[in-house]
Design a protein around this motif. Structure first.
Motif, short mmCIF file in Angstrom:
data_model
loop_
_atom_site.label_atom_id
_atom_site.label_comp_id
_atom_site.label_asym_id
_atom_site.label_seq_id
_atom_site.Cartn_x
_atom_site.Cartn_y
_atom_site.Cartn_z
N ILE A 109 38.55 -25.15 -0.43
CA ILE A 109 37.13 -25.02 -0.08
C ILE A 109 36.86 -25.73 1.24
CG2 ILE A 109 36.37 -24.82 -2.47
CD1 ILE A 109 35.60 -27.77 -2.40
N ASP A 110 35.87 -25.24 1.94
CA ASP A 110 35.49 -25.80 3.25
C ASP A 110 34.24 -26.64 3.05
OD1 ASP A 110 34.97 -26.43 5.85
OD2 ASP A 110 34.50 -24.38 6.49
N ILE A 140 37.98 -13.07 -0.19
CA ILE A 140 36.61 -12.72 -0.55
C ILE A 140 36.00 -13.89 -1.34
CG2 ILE A 140 37.10 -10.25 -0.63
CD1 ILE A 140 37.02 -10.49 -3.70
N GLU A 141 34.69 -14.01 -1.25
CA GLU A 141 33.99 -15.05 -1.99
C GLU A 141 33.80 -14.61 -3.43
OE1 GLU A 141 29.60 -17.18 -2.00
OE2 GLU A 141 30.52 -16.66 -0.06
N SER A 143 42.46 -20.18 -5.79
CA SER A 143 41.54 -20.03 -4.67
C SER A 143 42.12 -20.74 -3.45
CB SER A 143 40.17 -20.62 -5.02
OG SER A 143 40.29 -22.02 -5.24
N ALA A 172 31.29 -22.41 -1.10
CA ALA A 172 31.82 -21.11 -1.52
C ALA A 172 33.27 -21.26 -1.98
CB ALA A 172 31.73 -20.12 -0.37
N VAL A 173 33.60 -20.52 -3.03
CA VAL A 173 34.98 -20.45 -3.50
C VAL A 173 35.52 -19.08 -3.13
CG1 VAL A 173 36.51 -20.52 -5.52
CG2 VAL A 173 34.50 -22.01 -5.41
N GLU A 174 36.60 -19.08 -2.38
CA GLU A 174 37.18 -17.82 -1.91
C GLU A 174 38.60 -17.66 -2.44
OE1 GLU A 174 34.90 -17.25 2.35
OE2 GLU A 174 36.86 -18.25 2.33
N GLU A 207 30.19 -19.75 -6.17
CA GLU A 207 29.83 -21.03 -5.56
C GLU A 207 29.92 -22.12 -6.61
OE1 GLU A 207 26.67 -20.83 -1.92
OE2 GLU A 207 25.86 -20.66 -3.94
#
Length: 363
Positions: free
Chosen positions: A94-95, A246-247, A91, A234-236, A250
């Motif tokens: 994360i933000d 894309i997500e 991934s 969210a994990v993208e 979570e």
């Protein structure tokens, strides 16, 4: 020897059966369901996920049930299961500034932009047993004062305001791809990304002890909690065929940033420095301890003197913080060591016999 091996197998089978009966408990009581563990013992579940390096509340609850509540054994089960899972990719970072907050406190700024959110915490409770939980089974639930998790836009990190004024070291991200501790053996000396990985899955109690030692003078590590936040992020994942991220889900995380005193050095002006902790779930004690130990381990890169403190020795910290490695090495001495012991016993007898012969000759 063959007879002894067969007898040992029967004894082991009987021990397993006894363990199953002990796990079940009295049959007149309801079976403890994994959903109950997941939903009502959330702090135990999140610790197992964090130190097991696998975010799956259902599997963590199953591991806790299978381990009869022994969290280190449950972590062991999760780690072992994790090795069987395929990996499809990685991934993107994360933000945490976009976290949907349920708890966010700062010990450095009372009126932090975005406000203080106390959230679910033991910090302000009286440590007195609540016998209503035993008598009634549960307490009446009350509606949350402010609707639970925040649904607002991104909440800036508190330390970004110190960073804006140049009063704290810059936290510019390192673009170098980090090594993966779960796929490659750790080599020392380790860079900060690798150290943080090891601390994130390290034993909470061990890190707590080390962090406490830094506060008592073993590393001169006086820290303030710049910000501690807990919430969903969210994990993208980047999809090459699509050309954008894309997500995919979570996760709940706890993030802690500490502000540490630093008088400056020959190459750096006087400024504050940082300690950092990030873990799965609501694990704020672990994240805070991680941040303190992270800062202690940074003494060399900040040009400080080595105080000889345990928390400053990365070989000591990183080689002993993993509770699964520690458990394996510790508990293996319970297993049969008959041959080794008999050899040492014979050696002691020979040495004692030699001393007796010398005493007779002297007489």
């Amino acid at each position: 020897m063959y007879v002894a091996v067969k007898g040992g197998e029967r004894a082991i089978d009987a021990a397993h059966a006894w363990l199953d009966r002990s796990r079940r408990g009295p049959v007149d009581q309801p079976v403890l369901d994994t959903a109950q563990i997941r939903d009502q013992m959330g702090l135990a579940v999140t610790r197992v996920m964090a130190e097991g390096s696998l975010y799956d509340p259902d599997l963590a609850a199953l591991a806790i049930k299978q381990a009869c509540g022994d969290l280190i054994e449950a972590i062991f089960l999760i780690r072992a299961y994790r090795t069987t899972l395929p990996r499809f990719g990685a991934s993107i970072p994360i933000d945490t500034a976009a976290m949907r907050l349920k708890r966010r406190v700062s010990a450095t700024f009372k009126d932090a932009p975005g406000g203080q959110i106390l959230g679910p915490t033991f910090d302000y409770t009286h440590r007195l047993l609540d016998f209503r939980l035993m008598a009634d089974g549960e307490l009446p639930t009350e509606p949350l004062a402010e609707g639970g998790e925040t649904e607002s836009a991104a909440t800036p990190h508190v330390l970004s305001f110190l960073n804006r004024d140049g009063l704290i070291e810059d936290a510019a991200p390192d673009e170098t791809p980090p090594a993966d501790l779960t796929r490659e053996p750790m080599e020392l000396p380790a860079d900060r990304t690798l150290r943080l990985q090891a601390l994130a899955r390290g034993d909470e109690g061990f890190l707590l002890g080390l962090a406490y030692s830094t506060q008592r003078g073993y590393a001169r590590n006086h820290a303030f909690v710049g910000e501690l936040r807990i919430g969903m992020v969210a994990v993208e994942m980047d999809i090459p065929e699509l050309g954008f991220a894309i997500e995919i889900g979570e996760i709940e995380v706890t993030e802690c940033e500490t502000v540490n005193q630093f008088k400056g050095s020959r190459s750096e002006p006087a400024q504050f420095t940082r300690g950092y902790g990030l873990t799965f779930g609501q694990t704020e004690r672990k994240a805070l301890a991680m941040a303190l130990v992270d800062r202690a381990l940074r003494w060399e890169e900040l040009g400080e003197e080595d105080q000889g403190a345990p928390a400053q020795d990365q070989e000591f910290v990183l080689s002993h913080c993993d509770n699964i490695q520690a458990t394996g090495f510790l508990e293996h001495i319970k297993l049969p060591h008959y041959v080794d012991f008999q050899a040492e016993l014979e050696l002691v007898r020979r040495l004692r016999a030699g001393l007796s012969d010398q005493d007779e000759d002297a007489a």
